[in-house]
Design a protein around this motif. Structure first.
Motif, PDB file in Angstrom:
ATOM      1  N   ARG A   1       0.829  -1.205   0.000  1.00 21.01           N
ATOM      2  CA  ARG A   1       0.000   0.000   0.000  1.00 21.01           C
ATOM      3  C   ARG A   1       0.863   1.254   0.000  1.00 21.01           C
ATOM      4  O   ARG A   1       2.008   1.233   0.461  1.00 21.01           O
ATOM      5  N   ASP A   2       0.278   2.351  -0.495  1.00 16.85           N
ATOM      6  CA  ASP A   2       0.954   3.643  -0.368  1.00 16.85           C
ATOM      7  C   ASP A   2      -0.061   4.759  -0.153  1.00 16.85           C
ATOM      8  O   ASP A   2      -1.272   4.566  -0.324  1.00 16.85           O
ATOM      9  N   PHE A   3       0.443   5.908   0.279  1.00 14.61           N
ATOM     10  CA  PHE A   3      -0.373   7.090   0.578  1.00 14.61           C
ATOM     11  C   PHE A   3       0.277   8.337   0.000  1.00 14.61           C
ATOM     12  O   PHE A   3       1.505   8.418  -0.062  1.00 14.61           O
ATOM     13  N   VAL A   4      -0.539   9.321  -0.315  1.00 14.34           N
ATOM     14  CA  VAL A   4      -0.089  10.711  -0.420  1.00 14.34           C
ATOM     15  C   VAL A   4      -0.942  11.480   0.597  1.00 14.34           C
ATOM     16  O   VAL A   4      -2.164  11.449   0.527  1.00 14.34           O
ATOM     17  N   THR A   5      -0.290  12.106   1.551  1.00 17.58           N
ATOM     18  CA  THR A   5      -1.047  12.775   2.615  1.00 17.58           C
ATOM     19  C   THR A   5      -0.610  14.216   2.825  1.00 17.58           C
ATOM     20  O   THR A   5       0.534  14.581   2.560  1.00 17.58           O
ATOM     21  N   MET A   6      -1.554  15.006   3.312  1.00 19.83           N
ATOM     22  CA  MET A   6      -1.247  16.330   3.826  1.00 19.83           C
ATOM     23  C   MET A   6      -1.074  16.190   5.328  1.00 19.83           C
ATOM     24  O   MET A   6      -1.958  15.653   6.003  1.00 19.83           O
ATOM     25  N   ARG A   7       0.065  16.655   5.825  1.00 23.30           N
ATOM     26  CA  ARG A   7       0.387  16.525   7.239  1.00 23.30           C
ATOM     27  C   ARG A   7       0.481  17.909   7.853  1.00 23.30           C
ATOM     28  O   ARG A   7       1.015  18.833   7.235  1.00 23.30           O
ATOM     29  N   SER A   8      -0.050  18.034   9.045  1.00 21.35           N
ATOM     30  CA  SER A   8       0.025  19.310   9.744  1.00 21.35           C
ATOM     31  C   SER A   8       0.416  19.047  11.192  1.00 21.35           C
ATOM     32  O   SER A   8       0.077  17.998  11.750  1.00 21.35           O
ATOM     33  N   TRP A   9       1.132  19.978  11.803  1.00 26.39           N
ATOM     34  CA  TRP A   9       1.631  19.737  13.153  1.00 26.39           C
ATOM     35  C   TRP A   9       1.492  20.988  14.008  1.00 26.39           C
ATOM     36  O   TRP A   9       1.445  22.106  13.508  1.00 26.39           O
ATOM     37  N   LEU A  10       1.432  20.752  15.324  1.00 27.06           N
ATOM     38  CA  LEU A  10       1.229  21.861  16.254  1.00 27.06           C
ATOM     39  C   LEU A  10       1.809  21.532  17.628  1.00 27.06           C
ATOM     40  O   LEU A  10       1.326  20.635  18.308  1.00 27.06           O
ATOM     41  N   PRO A  11       2.863  22.246  18.046  1.00 32.20           N
ATOM     42  CA  PRO A  11       3.285  22.163  19.445  1.00 32.20           C
ATOM     43  C   PRO A  11       2.406  23.121  20.258  1.00 32.20           C
ATOM     44  O   PRO A  11       2.223  24.269  19.864  1.00 32.20           O
ATOM     45  N   LEU A  12       1.869  22.623  21.356  1.00 29.58           N
ATOM     46  CA  LEU A  12       0.937  23.433  22.143  1.00 29.58           C
ATOM     47  C   LEU A  12       1.231  23.221  23.618  1.00 29.58           C
ATOM     48  O   LEU A  12       0.814  22.213  24.202  1.00 29.58           O
ATOM     49  N   GLY A  13       1.972  24.141  24.213  1.00 37.04           N
ATOM     50  CA  GLY A  13       2.369  23.967  25.610  1.00 37.04           C
ATOM     51  C   GLY A  13       3.262  22.750  25.743  1.00 37.04           C
ATOM     52  O   GLY A  13       4.271  22.628  25.052  1.00 37.04           O
ATOM     53  N   SER A  14       2.853  21.800  26.604  1.00 35.58           N
ATOM     54  CA  SER A  14       3.648  20.569  26.761  1.00 35.58           C
ATOM     55  C   SER A  14       3.116  19.445  25.870  1.00 35.58           C
ATOM     56  O   SER A  14       3.548  18.309  25.991  1.00 35.58           O
ATOM     57  N   ASP A  15       2.164  19.773  24.998  1.00 28.59           N
ATOM     58  CA  ASP A  15       1.628  18.789  24.045  1.00 28.59           C
ATOM     59  C   ASP A  15       2.202  19.027  22.654  1.00 28.59           C
ATOM     60  O   ASP A  15       2.507  20.160  22.276  1.00 28.59           O
ATOM     61  N   TYR A  16       2.309  17.936  21.897  1.00 26.18           N
ATOM     62  CA  TYR A  16       2.693  18.028  20.492  1.00 26.18           C
ATOM     63  C   TYR A  16       1.712  17.174  19.692  1.00 26.18           C
ATOM     64  O   TYR A  16       1.386  16.058  20.100  1.00 26.18           O
ATOM     65  N   MET A  17       1.250  17.705  18.560  1.00 28.32           N
ATOM     66  CA  MET A  17       0.323  16.942  17.726  1.00 28.32           C
ATOM     67  C   MET A  17       0.764  16.949  16.270  1.00 28.32           C
ATOM     68  O   MET A  17       1.274  17.959  15.773  1.00 28.32           O
ATOM     69  N   ILE A  18       0.568  15.818  15.612  1.00 30.01           N
ATOM     70  CA  ILE A  18       0.785  15.693  14.167  1.00 30.01           C
ATOM     71  C   ILE A  18      -0.436  14.966  13.615  1.00 30.01           C
ATOM     72  O   ILE A  18      -0.789  13.895  14.124  1.00 30.01           O
ATOM     73  N   ILE A  19      -1.095  15.534  12.604  1.00 27.28           N
ATOM     74  CA  ILE A  19      -2.237  14.849  12.009  1.00 27.28           C
ATOM     75  C   ILE A  19      -2.104  14.862  10.480  1.00 27.28           C
ATOM     76  O   ILE A  19      -1.463  15.745   9.911  1.00 27.28           O
ATOM     77  N   ASN A  20      -2.695  13.846   9.844  1.00 25.41           N
ATOM     78  CA  ASN A  20      -2.666  13.831   8.386  1.00 25.41           C
ATOM     79  C   ASN A  20      -3.950  13.253   7.815  1.00 25.41           C
ATOM     80  O   ASN A  20      -4.691  12.555   8.507  1.00 25.41           O
ATOM     81  N   TYR A  21      -4.198  13.560   6.561  1.00 22.98           N
ATOM     82  CA  TYR A  21      -5.236  12.864   5.801  1.00 22.98           C
ATOM     83  C   TYR A  21      -4.843  12.853   4.334  1.00 22.98           C
ATOM     84  O   TYR A  21      -3.991  13.628   3.885  1.00 22.98           O
ATOM     85  N   SER A  22      -5.434  11.931   3.582  1.00 24.14           N
ATOM     86  CA  SER A  22      -5.024  11.707   2.200  1.00 24.14           C
ATOM     87  C   SER A  22      -5.481  12.813   1.268  1.00 24.14           C
ATOM     88  O   SER A  22      -6.597  13.324   1.390  1.00 24.14           O
ATOM     89  N   VAL A  23      -4.594  13.149   0.332  1.00 29.79           N
ATOM     90  CA  VAL A  23      -4.910  14.142  -0.701  1.00 29.79           C
ATOM     91  C   VAL A  23      -4.464  13.600  -2.055  1.00 29.79           C
ATOM     92  O   VAL A  23      -3.662  12.665  -2.145  1.00 29.79           O
ATOM     93  N   LYS A  24      -4.989  14.228  -3.107  1.00 23.94           N
ATOM     94  CA  LYS A  24      -4.530  13.940  -4.470  1.00 23.94           C
ATOM     95  C   LYS A  24      -3.565  15.041  -4.879  1.00 23.94           C
ATOM     96  O   LYS A  24      -3.852  16.216  -4.698  1.00 23.94           O
ATOM     97  N   HIS A  25      -2.420  14.634  -5.433  1.00 21.52           N
ATOM     98  CA  HIS A  25      -1.460  15.586  -5.983  1.00 21.52           C
ATOM     99  C   HIS A  25      -1.271  15.220  -7.446  1.00 21.52           C
ATOM    100  O   HIS A  25      -1.003  14.056  -7.771  1.00 21.52           O
ATOM    101  N   PRO A  26      -1.390  16.201  -8.366  1.00 24.75           N
ATOM    102  CA  PRO A  26      -1.365  15.866  -9.803  1.00 24.75           C
ATOM    103  C   PRO A  26      -0.101  15.154 -10.262  1.00 24.75           C
ATOM    104  O   PRO A  26      -0.136  14.363 -11.204  1.00 24.75           O
TER     105      PRO A  26
END
Length: 275
Positions: free
Chosen positions: A122-147
């Motif tokens: 399997r493979d993916f193309v994803t958009m990933r976004s990240w946010l350090p917030l105080g003592s928390d860190y988050m990274i989230i992604n979801y699939s996108v189409k890139h031409p």
């Protein structure tokens, strides 16, 4: 007057990409921390796995947690970002690379991974976004189409509906890592594959991240120790990508192969799948 032109494409086929904002990160954190609607499937060796059957979707949502002693939250965050280091510890990975930068805290990337033979990889193309917030860190992604990165011949293009990490600092030398994922593997996978993911593959992956994090500070000292573009955006040399160039990757526009007949006896499991 001329009649309005009719598009031959189905409605909603083209869906614009939206870069996550603070409310998306807040919602993701709530899902990680809330016990409501989750059933425990595995609890062993410091790793807990929960599953949630989606009412509106046949795609299972899985959540995991591991407490990482002797590792800082920032180190875990670095390990999950550092694609150069991932090649050292992620043995199920075939390839990964960054495609382009959307904003100071969002990019587009490619990732492919091995499935047990004779299932297709399997493979993916994803958009990933990240946010350090105080003592928390988050990274989230979801699939996108890139031409420039359409589905490849020898892979099944899977779809991440939502995947991400929440890292919470417990102390100066301890952190808790949550991993939440809802992925459509595009294919009628056998039940044993789905069960194996929650019972073997997922817990093993969490332990691998923990072990990799213990070794990361020493590795990083020898490999571009000051290079951390996820923390210092001015170091990011990726080409710029506009959200307008991307569309949401809908699962129903991809090939859906039937692998439900593959028996567990015939499959060759990776040696990484022991408990």
């Amino acid at each position: 007057p001329e009649p309005p032109s009719r598009s031959t494409e189905p409605q909603n086929l083209w869906m614009p990409v939206r870069i996550p904002d603070d409310s998306d990160f807040s919602s993701f954190k709530d899902q990680c921390l809330s016990p409501d609607g989750w059933s425990s499937r595995y609890h062993k060796g410091g790793v807990t796995v929960w599953c949630r059957e989606q009412d509106s979707s046949s795609v299972q949502k899985i959540k995991m947690r591991i407490v990482c002693k002797d590792v800082t939250a920032e180190t875990l965050y670095d390990v999950l970002h550092d694609t150069s280091y991932r090649k050292k510890w992620d043995t199920n990975m075939i390839d990964t690379y960054d495609i382009g930068r959307l904003t100071v805290n969002a990019d587009v990337g490619y990732y492919s991974w091995k499935c047990p033979t004779p299932l297709k990889n399997r493979d993916f193309v994803t958009m990933r976004s990240w946010l350090p917030l105080g003592s928390d860190y988050m990274i989230i992604n979801y699939s996108v189409k890139h031409p420039q990165h359409p589905p490849k011949k020898d892979y099944v293009r899977a779809v991440s509906l939502l995947t991400g990490y929440l890292i919470q600092s417990n102390s100066a030398a301890s952190a808790t890592l949550y991993y939440l994922t809802q992925v459509d593997p595009r294919g009628s996978l056998p039940k044993w594959v789905v069960n194996r993911v929650s019972q073997f593959v997922a817990p093993k992956a969490m332990r691998k991240i923990y072990k990799a994090s213990l070794k990361y500070p020493e590795w990083k000292r020898k490999h571009d120790p000051t290079l951390k573009p996820w923390m210092y955006p001015e170091q990011n040399t990726l080409p710029s990508v506009s959200p307008a160039d991307l569309t949401l990757q809908r699962a129903d526009s991809l090939e859906n192969i039937d692998e439900s007949g593959v028996s567990e006896e015939k499959a060759q499991h990776s040696d990484d799948e022991e408990t």
